[in-house]
Scaffold this motif. Structure first.
Motif, mmCIF file in Angstrom:
data_model
loop_
_atom_site.group_PDB
_atom_site.id
_atom_site.type_symbol
_atom_site.label_atom_id
_atom_site.label_comp_id
_atom_site.label_asym_id
_atom_site.label_seq_id
_atom_site.Cartn_x
_atom_site.Cartn_y
_atom_site.Cartn_z
ATOM 1 N N LYS A 197 -6.133 10.696 -2.513
ATOM 2 C CA LYS A 197 -6.699 9.418 -2.948
ATOM 3 C C LYS A 197 -5.639 8.304 -3.044
ATOM 4 C CE LYS A 197 -9.896 7.402 -6.231
ATOM 5 N NZ LYS A 197 -9.234 6.115 -6.364
ATOM 6 N N ILE A 198 -4.527 8.621 -3.693
ATOM 7 C CA ILE A 198 -3.537 7.567 -3.956
ATOM 8 C C ILE A 198 -2.740 7.223 -2.689
ATOM 9 C CG2 ILE A 198 -1.564 6.904 -5.384
ATOM 10 C CD1 ILE A 198 -2.626 9.009 -7.458
ATOM 11 N N ALA A 199 -2.230 8.265 -2.003
ATOM 12 C CA ALA A 199 -1.399 7.984 -0.820
ATOM 13 C C ALA A 199 -2.199 7.268 0.261
ATOM 14 C CB ALA A 199 -0.815 9.284 -0.266
ATOM 15 N N SER A 200 -3.460 7.688 0.462
ATOM 16 C CA SER A 200 -4.262 7.021 1.500
ATOM 17 C C SER A 200 -4.542 5.578 1.105
ATOM 18 C CB SER A 200 -5.573 7.767 1.717
ATOM 19 O OG SER A 200 -6.346 7.740 0.543
ATOM 20 N N ASN A 201 -4.793 5.372 -0.198
ATOM 21 C CA ASN A 201 -5.054 4.024 -0.697
ATOM 22 C C ASN A 201 -3.841 3.110 -0.481
ATOM 23 O OD1 ASN A 201 -6.296 1.944 -2.004
ATOM 24 N ND2 ASN A 201 -5.913 2.711 -4.051
ATOM 25 N N ILE A 202 -2.669 3.620 -0.853
ATOM 26 C CA ILE A 202 -1.443 2.822 -0.698
ATOM 27 C C ILE A 202 -1.151 2.586 0.785
ATOM 28 C CG2 ILE A 202 1.065 2.807 -1.046
ATOM 29 C CD1 ILE A 202 0.634 4.323 -3.653
ATOM 30 N N GLY A 203 -1.245 3.654 1.584
ATOM 31 C CA GLY A 203 -0.959 3.527 3.021
ATOM 32 C C GLY A 203 -1.870 2.514 3.684
ATOM 33 N N ALA A 204 -3.167 2.589 3.365
ATOM 34 C CA ALA A 204 -4.129 1.673 3.993
ATOM 35 C C ALA A 204 -3.929 0.235 3.485
ATOM 36 C CB ALA A 204 -5.546 2.134 3.699
ATOM 37 N N GLU A 205 -3.688 0.096 2.183
ATOM 38 C CA GLU A 205 -3.534 -1.253 1.618
ATOM 39 C C GLU A 205 -2.291 -1.955 2.185
ATOM 40 O OE1 GLU A 205 -2.849 -1.445 -2.593
ATOM 41 O OE2 GLU A 205 -3.326 -3.580 -2.673
ATOM 42 N N LEU A 206 -1.167 -1.256 2.146
ATOM 43 C CA LEU A 206 0.065 -1.882 2.648
ATOM 44 C C LEU A 206 0.016 -2.040 4.171
ATOM 45 C CD1 LEU A 206 3.031 -0.547 0.496
ATOM 46 C CD2 LEU A 206 1.332 -2.255 -0.022
ATOM 47 N N GLY A 207 -0.623 -1.070 4.843
ATOM 48 C CA GLY A 207 -0.765 -1.177 6.300
ATOM 49 C C GLY A 207 -1.567 -2.405 6.665
ATOM 50 N N SER A 208 -2.644 -2.620 5.932
ATOM 51 C CA SER A 208 -3.473 -3.792 6.223
ATOM 52 C C SER A 208 -2.727 -5.085 5.873
ATOM 53 C CB SER A 208 -4.803 -3.637 5.475
ATOM 54 O OG SER A 208 -5.137 -4.753 4.783
ATOM 55 N N MET A 209 -1.947 -5.033 4.798
ATOM 56 C CA MET A 209 -1.127 -6.217 4.452
ATOM 57 C C MET A 209 -0.084 -6.497 5.532
ATOM 58 S SD MET A 209 -0.458 -5.946 0.360
ATOM 59 C CE MET A 209 0.230 -7.597 0.188
ATOM 60 N N LYS A 210 0.422 -5.414 6.107
ATOM 61 C CA LYS A 210 1.448 -5.564 7.159
ATOM 62 C C LYS A 210 0.841 -6.218 8.409
ATOM 63 C CE LYS A 210 5.178 -4.248 9.609
ATOM 64 N NZ LYS A 210 6.528 -4.728 9.388
ATOM 65 N N VAL A 211 -0.304 -5.680 8.864
ATOM 66 C CA VAL A 211 -0.854 -6.193 10.122
ATOM 67 C C VAL A 211 -1.489 -7.577 9.968
ATOM 68 C CG1 VAL A 211 -1.210 -3.905 11.113
ATOM 69 C CG2 VAL A 211 -3.099 -4.996 9.937
ATOM 70 N N THR A 212 -1.841 -7.959 8.742
ATOM 71 C CA THR A 212 -2.380 -9.315 8.551
ATOM 72 C C THR A 212 -1.290 -10.285 8.068
ATOM 73 O OG1 THR A 212 -3.115 -8.723 6.332
ATOM 74 C CG2 THR A 212 -4.750 -8.564 8.077
ATOM 75 N N GLU A 213 -0.045 -9.880 8.194
ATOM 76 C CA GLU A 213 1.130 -10.710 7.896
ATOM 77 C C GLU A 213 1.268 -11.086 6.424
ATOM 78 O OE1 GLU A 213 0.398 -13.817 10.867
ATOM 79 O OE2 GLU A 213 2.136 -13.080 11.959
ATOM 80 N N GLN A 214 0.549 -10.373 5.536
ATOM 81 C CA GLN A 214 0.674 -10.700 4.105
ATOM 82 C C GLN A 214 2.064 -10.336 3.579
ATOM 83 O OE1 GLN A 214 -2.765 -9.409 1.650
ATOM 84 N NE2 GLN A 214 -3.888 -9.241 3.552
ATOM 85 N N ILE A 215 2.640 -9.270 4.139
ATOM 86 C CA ILE A 215 3.991 -8.876 3.695
ATOM 87 C C ILE A 215 5.012 -9.913 4.172
ATOM 88 C CG2 ILE A 215 5.793 -7.107 3.930
ATOM 89 C CD1 ILE A 215 3.592 -5.001 3.883
ATOM 90 N N ASP A 216 4.817 -10.401 5.403
ATOM 91 C CA ASP A 216 5.691 -11.475 5.909
ATOM 92 C C ASP A 216 5.539 -12.725 5.053
ATOM 93 O OD1 ASP A 216 6.651 -9.918 7.943
ATOM 94 O OD2 ASP A 216 5.375 -10.771 9.495
ATOM 95 N N ALA A 217 4.281 -13.022 4.657
ATOM 96 C CA ALA A 217 4.034 -14.216 3.837
ATOM 97 C C ALA A 217 4.769 -14.116 2.507
ATOM 98 C CB ALA A 217 2.538 -14.384 3.596
ATOM 99 N N MET A 218 4.789 -12.910 1.960
ATOM 100 C CA MET A 218 5.496 -12.686 0.695
ATOM 101 C C MET A 218 6.995 -12.915 0.880
ATOM 102 S SD MET A 218 4.558 -9.378 -1.570
ATOM 103 C CE MET A 218 2.823 -9.691 -1.795
ATOM 104 N N GLU A 219 7.483 -12.395 1.987
ATOM 105 C CA GLU A 219 8.924 -12.505 2.252
ATOM 106 C C GLU A 219 9.351 -13.957 2.454
ATOM 107 O OE1 GLU A 219 10.204 -9.552 4.957
ATOM 108 O OE2 GLU A 219 12.302 -10.153 4.842
#
Lengths: 280, 263
Positions: A126-148
């Motif tokens: 439950k937790i690892a899939s949730n984190i992997g999917a959430e951060l993965g989606s943030m990565k591909v939608t450039e949200q992580i870049d936006a944060m940086e």
């Protein structure tokens, strides 16, 4: 600038781009790359952990998401697991006429192994899939870049908070798992032999030692840490759009579950070694 | 690429006494064998809107990602406010980034946060000592400037494409950046919303006195927002000039942009 000039470059300039050969890397190369990447992730985690800013509020938020929201699933699984474990242990003890040892066996089995394992595997799912999917989606939608680019370290905000929350919450989830699994065992024993609540629990804890509690806690912290790190790593390194997000979630679960068993074996060896030193 | 002085036309924007905030010379960037940016040279002057025009996949976004340090160029000079970006330490990079606003093509709003939390996010982490009342005031002011105060408590999933772009711009404006980088600000929008975004870009230039690089393939956006246009073709700047100048050039690489927009 005084002048804006109109310029034309040589249109015959050589195009150096060449199509790349599609070479699928071997699975073991991917595995080694993942291992190296996770190692670097762990190193960075400890380097950035004590570096400000500290995102206490986000750690609490993640504790709520990871801990509280996983609790119902873990509670249900643990209770059922406790019933099944007790029920399946009964025939073996009956054949030796040792049914009275059932609460002790259930106590040792759950606290030493079954409880942490249930919490670890449910956490991995439950937790690892949730984190992997959430951060993965943030990565591909450039949200992580936006944060940086907004001057915020995404590693501190996203990774450190989640890994800390996992490491803090898994031991608590393991305690709940142990209690609920023991209650499941009690349900079975109560309807089977009519054993009272106090007698069941006094027998269940009679064979538990301090090392068992220590091993269980150590295990659960390591489970939480590995689940958090793997989920974050897979999410942070996901590629190729939505397909990549799915793969990140999937491989987070697979790798975390694998690590749960590796850590289980590792702590067993360590605890056996410590016991040998203590009692030799 | 040599400038041809014979084709010089005096620009409308007054460059007199303006300093260069971004200066790039001989920049190259490759991904494996794919040479994306080839010997790029350009400069951005204080207060101007520079449009980088070109077809999709020509390396425009890679260029602004190099400027903001998300990608590291292979070679060349890349200076922002006189400081070389490649090789910069992370704390120095963070200081530069606070002066740069980056509006992403897909807006990149944090989808687990409300609009208010999205805009608060960079403010709380970069401007210290503000009370909650001051934060609220600045958030509301930034949203009011993009005409979306009413959407303050909505989640990103509840916003339309144009609204997302506006919130994305508001989020970058909250730190009062000196440089704005817009990555395809009008892509995927209907012509009316695209026009509103173009007007917003001009409003930001005037109100916040920003310098901006606008990455686009939209000729209307280029015409409305750009003081100058650098035309990129296969990773190279092949033409530079004002919209007026470029629209009169008989070049097979840029002509289709104007022809497809004629009615």
């Amino acid at each position: 600038m005084q002048n804006t000039s109109l310029s034309q470059a040589n249109p015959t300039s050589e195009d150096t781009s060449k199509p790349r050969k599609a070479r699928g890397p071997k699975w073991w190369i991917d595995f080694l790359v993942d291992l190296a990447g996770i190692y670097l992730f762990v190193v960075r985690f400890f380097k950035d952990l004590f570096r400000p800013p500290y995102e206490f509020k986000e750690v609490l938020n993640q504790c709520y998401i990871i801990g509280y929201k996983t609790l119902p699933l873990i509670a249900f699984t643990a209770y059922i697991g406790g019933i099944v474990f007790t029920r399946q242990s009964r025939p073996s003890l009956e054949s030796f006429g040792a049914v009275s040892w059932l609460p002790s066996l259930v106590g040792v089995g759950i606290i030493r192994s079954l409880g942490p394992l249930i919490a670890g595997l449910i956490g991995a799912g439950k937790i690892a899939s949730n984190i992997g999917a959430e951060l993965g989606s943030m990565k591909v939608t450039e949200q992580i870049d936006a944060m940086e680019v907004s001057g915020t370290n995404p590693f501190t905000f996203l990774v450190i908070t989640r890994v800390l929350a996992c490491s803090l919450m898994l031991p608590i989830l393991v305690i709940f798992t142990d209690i609920l699994a023991l209650l499941g065992g009690f349900t079975n024993v109560y309807f089977g032999e009519g054993v009272s609540f106090s007698l069941y629990f006094s027998q269940a804890f009679s064979t538990i030692e301090m090392e068992d509690i220590f091993a269980s806690t150590l295990k659960s912290v390591l489970f939480g840490f590995s689940i958090g790190i793997i989920g974050c790593y897979k999410g942070f390194t996901s590629k190729k759009g939505t397909v990549g997000v799915g793969k990140a979630a999937n491989s987070s679960v697979v790798m975390s579950m694998f690590m749960v068993f590796v850590i289980d074996l590792f702590t067993l060896q360590i605890m056996t070694f410590i016991r040998n030193i203590l009692y030799s | 690429m040599a400038d041809t002085k014979s084709n010089f036309i005096k620009p409308l924007f007054d460059y007199e006494g303006r300093s260069r905030v971004v200066e790039i010379e001989g920049l190259n960037k490759s991904f494996g064998d794919n040479h994306v940016l080839k010997n790029i040279s350009m400069e951005l002057y204080e207060g101007e809107n520079l449009v980088v025009l070109g077809r999709s996949g020509t390396g425009k976004s890679v260029l602004i990602k190099c400027i903001v340090g998300l990608l590291t160029p292979d070679s060349g000079k890349l200076e922002v406010f006189g400081q070389q970006i490649p090789g910069m330490k992370s704390y120095q990079m963070d200081a530069i980034r606070k002066k740069i606003g980056f509006s992403f093509q897909l807006s990149a709003l944090y989808d687990s946060m409300t609009v208010r939390q999205n805009i608060e996010f960079p403010l709380k982490r970069n401007v210290h000592g503000l009370t909650q009342a001051e934060i609220n005031q600045r958030v509301e002011e930034a949203l009011d400037n993009v005409g979306l105060l009413y959407a303050i408590d909505l989640m990103p999933v509840e916003l339309s494409g144009g609204m997302k772009k506006r919130v994305g711009i508001a989020r970058t404006l909250i730190l009062n950046p000196e440089i704005m980088l817009y990555d395809e600000p009008t892509s995927g929008l209907d012509p009316i919303t695209a026009g509103e975004i173009n007007e917003l870009i001009l409003q930001v230039q005037e109100q916040y006195h920003t310098s901006a690089i606008i990455i686009t393939h939209d000729i209307t956006c280029a015409r409305m927002t750009g003081n100058r246009i650098n035309f990129m073709y296969e990773g190279e700047f092949v033409l530079k000039g004002t919209f007026e100048e470029l629209s009169h050039i008989d070049d097979y690489r840029i002509k289709p942009f104007f022809e497809y927009n004629e009615f």
